[in-house]
Design a protein around this motif. Structure first.
Motif, short mmCIF file in Angstrom:
data_model
loop_
_atom_site.label_atom_id
_atom_site.label_comp_id
_atom_site.label_asym_id
_atom_site.label_seq_id
_atom_site.Cartn_x
_atom_site.Cartn_y
_atom_site.Cartn_z
N ALA A 252 0.83 -1.20 0.00
CA ALA A 252 0.00 0.00 0.00
C ALA A 252 0.87 1.25 0.00
O ALA A 252 0.58 2.21 -0.73
N ASN A 253 1.93 1.26 0.79
CA ASN A 253 2.83 2.42 0.82
C ASN A 253 3.51 2.63 -0.52
O ASN A 253 3.67 3.76 -0.98
N TYR A 254 3.92 1.54 -1.15
CA TYR A 254 4.56 1.64 -2.46
C TYR A 254 3.59 2.21 -3.49
O TYR A 254 3.95 3.09 -4.28
N LEU A 255 2.34 1.74 -3.49
CA LEU A 255 1.36 2.23 -4.45
C LEU A 255 1.08 3.71 -4.24
O LEU A 255 0.96 4.47 -5.21
N ARG A 256 1.00 4.15 -2.99
CA ARG A 256 0.79 5.58 -2.70
C ARG A 256 1.97 6.41 -3.19
O ARG A 256 1.81 7.46 -3.81
#
Length: 165
Positions: A52-56
């Motif tokens: 999720a952090n990578y996608l953000r």
């Protein structure tokens, strides 16, 4: 630093040795962020939180990685904004009908992932909402004061309409 691993040393020990040697030589002394805390290190994280952090961080549309049921729910949620990009009522209607067809197909398939709790969208209500939003977004007609401030309209002749003499 040596490029080749000695025969009698395990790979993890060799890598650790390389890191220690570089640290002793000062290779890590001027790195950006040195001495700063790692953001969120003290908070517990879900095992997929890094995804999720990578996608953000990369500005990836989350809808592309959602299970089909959740992706459809997300599409229904953002449908009013999606419809505002359409210029004609017929195209807005096509968008809603396409979404409804994909919802119907998802209900016919065996479930994958979370349960599908999305219902078909009322096409007429969505188009009416699109129409209302378009009317609200249109600027008011120009009054007499606005016409005086507007630049003069340039009249151009069509080159293909001229007759040669």
């Amino acid at each position: 630093m040596t490029d080749r691993k000695p025969q009698n040393v395990s790979f993890p020990d060799w890598v650790e040795g390389q890191i220690r040697t570089a640290e002793a030589d000062g290779a890590f002394a001027n790195l950006p962020g040195k001495g700063k805390p790692i953001p969120g290190i003290d908070r517990p994280q879900h095992e997929l939180a890094w995804v999720a952090n990578y996608l953000r961080r990369e500005n990836v549309d989350v809808a592309g990685v959602l299970p089909p049921g959740l992706a459809l729910a997300k599409e229904v949620e953002v449908l009013p904004e999606r419809l505002q990009m359409e210029r004609s009522e017929s195209r807005a209607r096509e968008v809603v009908e396409d979404l409804n067809e994909r919802i119907r197909q998802a209900h016919r398939r065996p479930q994958e992932g979370p349960p599908l709790r999305v219902r078909a969208v009322n096409v007429d209500a969505a188009v009416e909402q699109w129409r209302t939003a378009r009317l609200e977004a249109k600027p008011a007609p120009a009054g007499p004061a606005d016409e005086a401030a507007a630049p003069a309209r340039v009249v151009r002749r069509r080159w293909f309409g001229r007759r040669s003499a």
